[in-house]
Design an enzyme around this catalytic site. Structure first.
Site, PDB file in Angstrom:
ATOM      1  CG  ASP A  43      -2.046  -1.022   1.088  1.00 23.83           C
ATOM      2  OD1 ASP A  43      -2.380  -1.398  -0.054  1.00 23.83           O
ATOM      3  OD2 ASP A  43      -2.587  -1.445   2.129  1.00 23.83           O
ATOM      4  CG  ASN A 113      -3.896   6.626   3.218  1.00 26.51           C
ATOM      5  OD1 ASN A 113      -4.768   6.230   2.448  1.00 26.51           O
ATOM      6  ND2 ASN A 113      -2.934   5.841   3.653  1.00 26.51           N
ATOM      7  CB  THR A 154      -9.507   1.117   5.981  1.00 29.74           C
ATOM      8  OG1 THR A 154      -8.719   1.398   4.822  1.00 29.74           O
ATOM      9  CG2 THR A 154     -10.978   1.063   5.591  1.00 29.74           C
TER      10      THR A 154
END
Length: 254
Positions: A43, A113, A154
């Protein structure tokens, strides 16, 4: 005609080995000429790739050669051109951070993010929070506070006990990090178009850093965060394993 792919890999041996095998099977196209960017890694490497090609309007298809791989597809060598042709798109908009430091210098950065404010010393940070020009919290005493995108909900946001937000919800989680006062405040869900301003109180005594993904600004006094709808990112996922499904499934993970 299958999409032309540029294969990029993180520095890890599994990612580099996978890139060599896929290039041998399917060839390689320079990124500037490719129809799609194939990112091999975890990621973190996906975020690096999205930042690198932000503004180039190229979709990115991730293949997991890292650990968690929440933003990635499973690694299979067979039928990759067909997988790319069948892939479903998820559209994301990053957060734009505008941070003012103690020297009066303004810093801008984009976050896929989250944007987080974090105390720099042993003393708790004290932060005033305004939303759309209206004071919502006069003083938050904490280790920090963050604003997350739905896709990032998340990640650090979830670790800080913030809510997971579906991509279609048009909401931004505002989540405290180890709040001391008010102790029971657990954060808020804000409309996607909200403009959040953090003002650092006692900045000389309680310095605070602001972080937008990979960009860190030390000793900030004021940070503005909003979703930037003028910037669009496209991630590709295998059918039935799209990002929206993963975000929903994550809420049932125990």
């Amino acid at each position: 005609m299958p999409p032309r792919a540029a294969f990029l890999a993180s520095a890890s041996p599994p990612a580099e080995t996978a890139r060599a095998r896929l290039v041998a099977l399917y060839g390689d196209t320079p990124p500037e000429e490719a129809d799609v960017i194939v990112a091999l890694g975890g990621d973190g490497f996906m975020l690096e790739t999205l930042h690198r090609f932000m503004g180039h309007a190229k979709p990115v298809y991730g293949i997991n050669r890292g650990s968690v791989g929440f933003l990635m597809n499973a690694y299979h060598e067979a039928d990759l051109p067909q997988r790319l042709a069948d892939a479903q798109a998820a559209t994301l908009h990053p957060l734009r951070m505008v941070a003012l430091d103690v020297n009066g210098t303004t810093h801008e950065a984009l976050a896929i993010n989250e944007v987080s404010l974090l105390r720099e010393t042993r003393q708790a940070a004290k932060i005033r929070i305004l939303v759309d020009g209206r004071e919502r919290l006069a003083e938050l005493s904490c280790d920090g506070v963050l604003v997350s995108t739905p896709a990032g909900s998340t990640a650090y946001n979830l670790s800080a006990h913030g809510p997971i937000v579906p991509l279609s919800a048009n909401l931004l989680p505002l989540t405290p990090i180890s709040a001391f006062r008010p102790r029971r405040w657990r954060g808020a869900l804000l409309p996607a178009e909200a403009r959040v301003v953090f003002e650092v109180l006692e900045a000389d005594k309680r310095p605070v850093a602001a972080v937008a993904d990979f960009t860190e600004v030390r000793e900030v006094v004021r940070v503005e965060v909003r979703e930037d709808r003028e910037v669009t990112l496209t991630l590709l996922f295998d059918p039935d394993h799209g990002l929206s499904e993963r975000v929903i499934a994550e809420q049932f993970t125990v």
